[in-house]
Design an enzyme around this catalytic site. Structure first.
Site, short mmCIF file in Angstrom:
data_model
loop_
_atom_site.label_atom_id
_atom_site.label_comp_id
_atom_site.label_asym_id
_atom_site.label_seq_id
_atom_site.Cartn_x
_atom_site.Cartn_y
_atom_site.Cartn_z
N HIS A 121 0.71 -1.02 0.08
CA HIS A 121 -0.05 -0.08 -0.31
C HIS A 121 0.88 1.35 0.01
CE1 HIS A 121 -3.04 -2.73 2.48
NE2 HIS A 121 -3.27 -2.60 1.13
N LYS A 126 -16.02 -7.25 5.99
CA LYS A 126 -14.97 -8.01 6.26
C LYS A 126 -14.99 -7.84 7.98
CE LYS A 126 -11.79 -7.22 2.44
NZ LYS A 126 -10.56 -6.72 2.05
N ARG A 183 -2.32 -5.68 -8.29
CA ARG A 183 -1.06 -6.61 -8.20
C ARG A 183 -1.04 -7.44 -9.29
NH1 ARG A 183 -3.54 -8.49 -2.66
NH2 ARG A 183 -5.25 -8.45 -4.00
N SER A 236 -2.76 -8.02 3.05
CA SER A 236 -2.90 -8.02 4.42
C SER A 236 -3.35 -9.15 5.39
CB SER A 236 -4.28 -6.80 4.79
OG SER A 236 -4.03 -5.55 4.24
N1 COA Z 1 -0.34 -4.15 -1.90
C1 COA Z 1 -0.46 -4.87 -0.88
N2 COA Z 1 -1.78 -5.29 -0.78
C2 COA Z 1 -2.62 -4.86 -1.70
C3 COA Z 1 -2.61 -3.80 -2.48
C4 COA Z 1 -1.02 -3.30 -2.60
N3 COA Z 1 -0.65 -2.52 -3.57
N4 COA Z 1 -3.63 -3.52 -3.07
C5 COA Z 1 -4.48 -4.24 -2.57
N5 COA Z 1 -3.80 -5.09 -1.59
C6 COA Z 1 -4.65 -6.16 -0.83
C7 COA Z 1 -5.18 -5.61 0.52
O1 COA Z 1 -4.21 -5.67 1.58
C8 COA Z 1 -6.26 -6.56 0.62
O2 COA Z 1 -5.93 -7.55 1.13
P1 COA Z 1 -7.16 -8.49 2.27
O3 COA Z 1 -8.22 -8.73 1.56
O4 COA Z 1 -6.18 -9.65 2.49
O5 COA Z 1 -7.49 -7.76 3.45
C9 COA Z 1 -6.90 -6.77 -0.81
O6 COA Z 1 -6.00 -6.64 -1.48
C10 COA Z 1 -8.01 -5.89 -1.20
O7 COA Z 1 -8.05 -4.83 -0.50
P2 COA Z 1 -8.33 -3.39 -0.51
O8 COA Z 1 -7.51 -2.72 -1.59
O9 COA Z 1 -8.19 -2.89 0.81
O10 COA Z 1 -9.90 -3.28 -1.19
P3 COA Z 1 -11.25 -3.83 -0.69
O11 COA Z 1 -11.74 -4.99 -1.49
O12 COA Z 1 -11.34 -4.40 0.91
O13 COA Z 1 -12.00 -2.25 -0.77
C11 COA Z 1 -12.93 -0.38 -1.88
C12 COA Z 1 -12.11 -1.73 -1.93
C13 COA Z 1 -12.71 0.03 -0.65
C14 COA Z 1 -12.46 0.35 -2.91
C15 COA Z 1 -14.36 -0.81 -2.35
O14 COA Z 1 -14.89 -1.97 -1.27
C16 COA Z 1 -15.31 0.17 -2.01
O15 COA Z 1 -15.18 0.91 -2.91
N6 COA Z 1 -16.21 0.13 -1.00
C17 COA Z 1 -17.15 1.10 -0.94
C18 COA Z 1 -18.60 0.82 -1.21
C19 COA Z 1 -18.66 0.95 -2.77
O16 COA Z 1 -18.83 2.16 -3.22
N7 COA Z 1 -19.19 0.04 -3.28
C20 COA Z 1 -19.48 0.03 -4.82
C21 COA Z 1 -18.22 -0.20 -5.58
S1 COA Z 1 -18.43 -0.20 -7.10
#
Ligand code: COA
Length: 158
Positions: A17, A41, A90, A128
């Protein structure tokens, strides 16, 4: 002025991140890291704890702010006046989900675009959940997360 949001769960923030934060902050005027209060989550860290860790590890970047949000990402973007969403890719497995999200967000609000950064190769495998699993079994996570996070994870698991 280009204001962007980098949203995510950040449970906890990893070097992967931070790589995206550093690179996107260098080309944006302002980057807001948005910590999602995600009801889908079961987090290890509370939203406040995640925000605190992110503030600590991004304090060197003057144009980075950290805040939490809940609800729709496009509403949060509107609220903070951001026209750009930053996401990291990724591997190809991230692509389909990210494409769907970015297109849905763009349909809901055509004024908001998503830009993608390819994650640096050394963090392409990182998540994560992996960090938490390695830590839970006493493994070394120093190559994955900053010192602040190592301490916080140790406290959780002790
Ligand atoms: N390096 C390391 N890990 C990474 C990474 C990076 N560059 N990019 C993503 N990850 C990992 C995260 O650690 C996370 O791991 P985990 O699942 O083990 O916790 C995983 O990839 C995905 O996580 P994250 O980037 O936190 O995305 P998310 O899926 O939890 O949330 C949002 C994404 C916040 C953008 C999305 O859920 C959202 O917009 N929510 C709001 C509601 C909404 O508007 N919904 C409609 C969307 S169309």
């Amino acid at each position: 002025m280009t204001r962007a949001i980098y949203p995510g769960s950040f449970d906890p923030v990893t070097f992967g991140h931070l790589d995206i934060i550093k690179r996107s902050a260098s080309i944006m005027d302002e980057l807001i890291v948005g910590v999602l209060n995600n009801s889908k989550k079961q987090p290890l860290f509370s939203v406040d704890e995640r925000v605190r860790m992110l503030c600590e590890v991004t304090k060197a970047y003057a144009n980075v702010k950290v805040t939490s949000f809940s609800g729709l990402l496009i509403d949060f973007a509107d609220e903070v006046g951001a026209g750009v969403i930053v996401r990291g890719l990724r591997a190809i497995t991230d692509f389909e989900y990210e494409l769907q999200m970015s297109q849905t967000n763009h349909i809901m609000n055509p004024g908001i675009d998503t830009i993608f950064f390819t994650t640096s190769l050394e963090y392409a495998y990182l998540s994560s959940s992996t960090v938490k699993e390695v830590a839970m079994y006493g493994g070394d996570i120093s190559r994955f997360v900053p010192e602040t996070v190592i301490k916080a994870i140790r406290e959780k698991f002790n």
